[in-house]
Scaffold this motif. Sequence first.
Motif, PDB file in Angstrom:
ATOM      1  N   PRO A 165      -2.510   8.306   0.420  1.00 53.48           N
ATOM      2  CA  PRO A 165      -1.526   7.178   1.348  1.00 53.48           C
ATOM      3  C   PRO A 165      -0.122   7.406   1.108  1.00 53.48           C
ATOM      4  O   PRO A 165       0.167   7.975   0.028  1.00 53.48           O
ATOM      5  N   GLN A 166       0.434   7.072   2.338  1.00 51.25           N
ATOM      6  CA  GLN A 166       2.117   7.211   2.268  1.00 51.25           C
ATOM      7  C   GLN A 166       2.689   5.885   1.936  1.00 51.25           C
ATOM      8  O   GLN A 166       3.483   5.121   2.709  1.00 51.25           O
ATOM      9  N   TYR A 167       2.473   5.556   0.655  1.00 52.68           N
ATOM     10  CA  TYR A 167       3.287   4.398   0.015  1.00 52.68           C
ATOM     11  C   TYR A 167       4.518   5.040  -0.420  1.00 52.68           C
ATOM     12  O   TYR A 167       4.771   5.938  -0.466  1.00 52.68           O
ATOM     13  N   ASN A 168       5.418   3.822  -0.697  1.00 50.60           N
ATOM     14  CA  ASN A 168       6.743   4.039  -1.134  1.00 50.60           C
ATOM     15  C   ASN A 168       6.994   4.039  -2.643  1.00 50.60           C
ATOM     16  O   ASN A 168       8.109   4.282  -2.992  1.00 50.60           O
ATOM     17  N   GLU A 169       6.065   4.226  -3.174  1.00 53.28           N
ATOM     18  CA  GLU A 169       6.105   4.152  -4.733  1.00 53.28           C
ATOM     19  C   GLU A 169       4.993   5.112  -5.479  1.00 53.28           C
ATOM     20  O   GLU A 169       3.952   4.981  -4.917  1.00 53.28           O
ATOM     21  N   ILE A 170       5.444   6.016  -6.388  1.00 51.15           N
ATOM     22  CA  ILE A 170       4.578   6.964  -6.749  1.00 51.15           C
ATOM     23  C   ILE A 170       3.352   6.419  -7.460  1.00 51.15           C
ATOM     24  O   ILE A 170       2.087   6.921  -7.392  1.00 51.15           O
TER      25      ILE A 170
END
Length: 197
Positions: A40-45
């Motif tokens: 997924p292209q989330y903003n948190e690792i």
Amino acid sequence: MTKKVITLVSTNTGKLKSLERALDGLGYKIQAKNLDIIEPQYNEIEAIAIFKAQEAFKILKRPLIVNDGGLVIPALNGFPGPYTKYITNTLTCENILSLMKGCKNRKCFLVQCLIYVDQTGKLHKFQDKVLGTIAKKVSKQSNPRAWGTLWNIFIPKSSTKTLAEIPVEEYHKTIRPKAQTNSVWEDLRNFLAHSTK
């Protein structure tokens, strides 16, 4: 004595070597498995690692480990951060150094998030950070422990060499105490060593 099986959801040889070193002597049989999980292209690792761990457990239904990390460069507004894997599959280290052209602030850090999922499906989270700077040229040294090409441009704090150029024992004895907050691998080992499950 039957060994407990734990699956590393990755075929990255660097991560596998780190896990084998961490769990040495604890009686675990380690398997490495690549699963077809959409990243997924989330903003948190952390969010990416949790998602992948949950999806992997749905498939495997057994104890497993997911390890995700990223490079954060403040001068580039935190880039590539959670998109590190995609960027390193798209750009070369030379491309990243080009982005840094003219940047006086070359400070950066590597972050890792390791998720261990136990046999009940419960998630256990471990995180660490390594402080450093971006090199001005790409090292040609190869390192079997490297989890990616960024090791060739990342210089840990208190060193003049890139991660790729530093032998494992030198890193653990002289570099890590000054550059790294802790180790997700050692934290995992301590957790499993004291776990009653």
